[in-house]
Design a protein around this motif. Structure first.
Motif, mmCIF file in Angstrom:
data_model
loop_
_atom_site.group_PDB
_atom_site.id
_atom_site.type_symbol
_atom_site.label_atom_id
_atom_site.label_comp_id
_atom_site.label_asym_id
_atom_site.label_seq_id
_atom_site.Cartn_x
_atom_site.Cartn_y
_atom_site.Cartn_z
ATOM 1 N N ARG A 681 0.835 -1.208 0.000
ATOM 2 C CA ARG A 681 0.000 0.000 0.000
ATOM 3 C C ARG A 681 0.865 1.253 0.000
ATOM 4 N N THR A 682 1.960 1.233 0.769
ATOM 5 C CA THR A 682 2.842 2.409 0.808
ATOM 6 C C THR A 682 3.422 2.704 -0.570
ATOM 7 N N GLU A 685 0.658 4.066 -2.852
ATOM 8 C CA GLU A 685 0.301 5.436 -2.477
ATOM 9 C C GLU A 685 1.405 6.416 -2.833
ATOM 10 N N PHE A 690 -4.087 3.738 -5.748
ATOM 11 C CA PHE A 690 -4.921 3.203 -4.673
ATOM 12 C C PHE A 690 -4.823 1.691 -4.689
#
Length: 717
Positions: A681-682, A685, A690
């Motif tokens: 996710r990092t 992002e 997303f």
């Protein structure tokens, strides 16, 4: 009944049969010689009789066919002469009708033109007066020629001579043939017909019609010619005037000549035909040939049947050999056969291409093969000796070895050997199959290097994640330490100054508490200053680590989505084969490239794919399919986002696990660290995208993330 003993066989029966059997070998040999001589004499007589009969039949048939061909040629030539005479007579009648009822010049021209159109053998029609001067004329529209009028009207011309004969005979007369040049440098043989015009028994003029000899052949004789015939007009001395027909065909020529006698002139029509030797017997001899053929077939039925069987067996063997050869030539696997002494007896083209040696250089090699590396010759000799002695059975899955090409380069091979058994079931050698696994080794090495690189990247990403977490968690305590230290310094400075002032004013007065000395105060100030300095330094270190982690954005590049999938598919396929998972990918056509950090996005795809395959590693799940797709979003053209989906058919994600799925260090596996999805996710992002998940129908989970489309560089106007 008891079997005879050796003594019985040598004394009783042997003695009884010894005398009669002594002369039998000589009589048997003589009988065999006589029988063979009788058979050969009969066969020789039969063959001689058959050959003589066949030769006689062929000679008779040839003579008969020659006579038939000559008779047919004579008939054709006679028919051609009759056709020419009839056609010339019809033309003469048309010329006479041309001057019926005393026509005018215009009517005569119309009639002459019509006559020239209908008779292609006519080249020119002239209307002359009694002094042979040309009053009017018409030319054929098919072959216009340039005529010399003065030469035509001269008294020595062929037309004038024909008209003189016609006046003398009071009937039409033909001239002898003459050569008329054309305008293109060529020419043709012509012949004139002169028809006297009479009124009341008195000559009032002449009609001169010019014929082309070649056109006569072409229009009057050619329709009845065959492809092997040639017709020509010749003079009595044999000079050819006009020729028409096919070129020479056949080995024998037949000729027929017929006289074409016309008033005032004589021509000879010659017809030639070429005919090969008789190819079929005439019908007269069919019965004899049929009877002899039946006799020959009856006599040689057994030989023919045996010959057919042998030919069929040879044909089947040739087909089998051709089929095997085609299979061996189409193989990419090298094949080599060795006998029991270790000599190479066969190699296929794939093996020759693999080692770089020709078949002539390899066949017969036994002690040392030219494709063995020199440093491994002793080892290979020992292994070959053990193999040929039958002391070691090669494994069915094969074994690896190293060969050397003709240029000296080494390459690994996989060798699979099996015993070579002949049709009688005897072991005659060994058959070996060779696979060049250098490309496989290279791919495995690339996969290993890629896996190590991705693992290193994963470790770096984990370190970055931990650095981010540390920077977030430690900034507040460090900020509090710095605040407390600064407050302590601020509190100490007023107390120190007040104590000093009081000490100066009341130097002689007694005090109840001892004031801190200047040395102690200085030490406290120095310690608190160091606390503040070290806290600030720690904050700077953590901030530098955090900035280092965030500096990964600078490594982004424009890449096609298919290239990202191709980079991880070898590693995914290795784990998929282990877990019996079928991997299927789909990239929508016409997608623009994405702007991303190649290493980090590959790690995201690899982590999601591994998690999906591990989610299907359950005994109750039989259908294991990993589906990776790359699609356009609603605005995914030249600007916008590209969507990546990773779908599995696993057990799905519970609601309580879904709430903490992206929490760092949270994991449902005992061997996990809980940083994979958090790191993914990092990374997404950081790219501005997303990362999320949803349930898949009828079972499983779908992970989806987006990446920005690479913006094309602005073009200069």
């Amino acid at each position: 009944m008891n079997s005879p003993t050796p003594d019985d066989s040598t004394t009783g029966l042997g003695t009884a049969l010894a005398a009669p059997l002594q002369p039998r070998p000589r009589r048997t040999l003589l009988q065999r010689w006589r029988g063979a001589w009788r058979r050969w004499s009969l066969w020789t007589a039969l063959v001689g009789l058959v050959v003589s009969m066949l030769a006689t039949l062929v000679w008779l048939a040839g003579r008969y066919e020659e006579s038939q061909v000559q008779t047919q040629l004579e008939r054709d030539a006679a028919d051609a002469v009759v056709d020419i005479r009839v056609s010339l007579s019809r033309t003469l009648q048309n010329l006479q009708a041309l001057h019926a009822n005393d026509p005018g010049e215009l009517a005569w021209e119309v009639g002459a033109a019509d006559l020239l159109r209908n008779h292609r053998e006519l080249i020119r029609i002239e209307w002359r007066d009694t002094s042979l001067r040309v009053r009017d004329h018409q030319q054929s529209p098919y072959r216009p020629l340039a005529w010399d009028r003065r030469l035509r009207e001269s008294g020595q011309s062929d037309a004038a001579i024909a008209c003189a004969n016609a006046r003398r005979l009071s009937s039409p007369a033909y001239s002898s043939s003459y050569f008329q040049p054309h305008g293109d440098g060529l020419g043709s043989e012509m012949m004139d017909l002169c028809l006297p015009l009479t009124t009341g028994g008195k000559v009032t003029g002449f009609v001169v019609a010019t014929f082309s000899l070649r056109e006569i052949l072409l229009n009057l004789v050619a329709p009845n010619l065959t492809r092997r015939q040639e017709a020509s007009f010749i003079e009595p001395d044999g000079t050819r005037l006009a020729v028409l027909g096919a070129a020479r065909k056949g080995s024998r020529m037949f000729t027929s000549q017929h006289l074409l006698d016309m008033p005032g002139s004589t021509l000879v029509l010659r017809m030639d035909t070429w005919h090969a030797a008789p190819s079929l017997f005439p019908n007269v001899l069919t019965a004899l040939v049929t009877a002899m053929s039946i006799a020959l077939v009856t006599v040689m039925a057994v030989l023919v049947r045996d010959n057919r069987r042998r030919l069929r067996a040879e044909r089947d063997l040739a087909d089998a050999l051709a089929f095997r050869k085609a299979m061996e030539d189409s193989l990419v696997t090298g094949l080599r056969a060795r006998d029991l002494q270790g000599r190479i007896t066969y190699v296929n083209p794939a093996f020759c291409a693999m080692v770089g040696f020709s078949a002539a250089e390899l066949l017969g090699q036994s002690v040392t093969a030219p494709y063995w590396p020199p440093e491994l010759v002793d080892e290979y000799r020992a292994r070959q000796a053990v193999r040929l002695s039958g002391g070691e059975v090669p494994p069915r899955e094969g074994f690896e070895s190293v060969f050397m090409r003709k240029d000296g380069t080494r390459f690994p091979v996989l060798i699979i050997e099996a015993p070579l058994i002949n049709a009688q079931g005897q072991h005659t050698g060994w058959m070996s199959a060779f696979l060049d696994i250098s490309e496989q080794r290279r791919i495995e090495e690339l996969s290993r290097a890629s896996q190590e690189r991705l693992q290193a990247t994963a470790r770096l990403a984990t370190v970055g994640e931990m650095a981010s977490l540390l920077s977030h968690e430690l900034n507040q305590p460090l900020a509090a330490i710095s605040s407390y230290a600064t407050g302590s310094i601020n509190l100490l400075e007023p107390a120190s100054s007040t104590a000093a002032a009081d000490a100066g004013d009341t130097a002689s007065a007694p005090t109840t508490t001892a004031a801190p000395s200047a040395h102690d105060v200085e030490g406290v100030r120095m310690a608190l200053t160091q606390i503040a300095r070290q806290a600030e330094r720690a904050g700077k270190v953590i901030k530098s680590v955090h900035d280092f982690v965030r500096r990964r954005d600078q490594a982004r590049e424009s890449l096609p989505a298919q290239q990202l999938l191709d980079a991880i598919l070898p590693l995914v396929s290795l784990q998929a084969r282990k877990l019996r998972v079928r991997v299927q990918t789909h990239v929508e056509s016409g997608l623009p490239p994405v702007l991303c950090d190649r290493t980090m996005v590959e790690q995201v795809l690899l982590n999601l794919a591994r998690n999906a395959m591990q989610a299907m590693d359950h005994p109750d799940i039989h259908q294991r399919v990993l589906d990776i797709r790359v699609l356009k979003t609603a605005t995914g053209q030249r600007t916008g986002w590209i969507k990546f989906t990773v779908t599995d058919l696993g057990t799905g994600i519970d609601s309580d696990v879904a709430a903490k799925l992206f929490t760092p260090f949270y994991t449902t596996r005992s061997e996990g660290m809980g940083l994979g999805l958090s790191m993914c996710r990092t990374v997404i992002e950081q790219h501005g995208g997303f990362l999320g998940f949803a349930a898949n129908e009828p079972r499983g989970t779908v992970f989806t993330f987006t990446l920005p489309v690479a913006t094309p560089p602005a073009q200069s106007p």
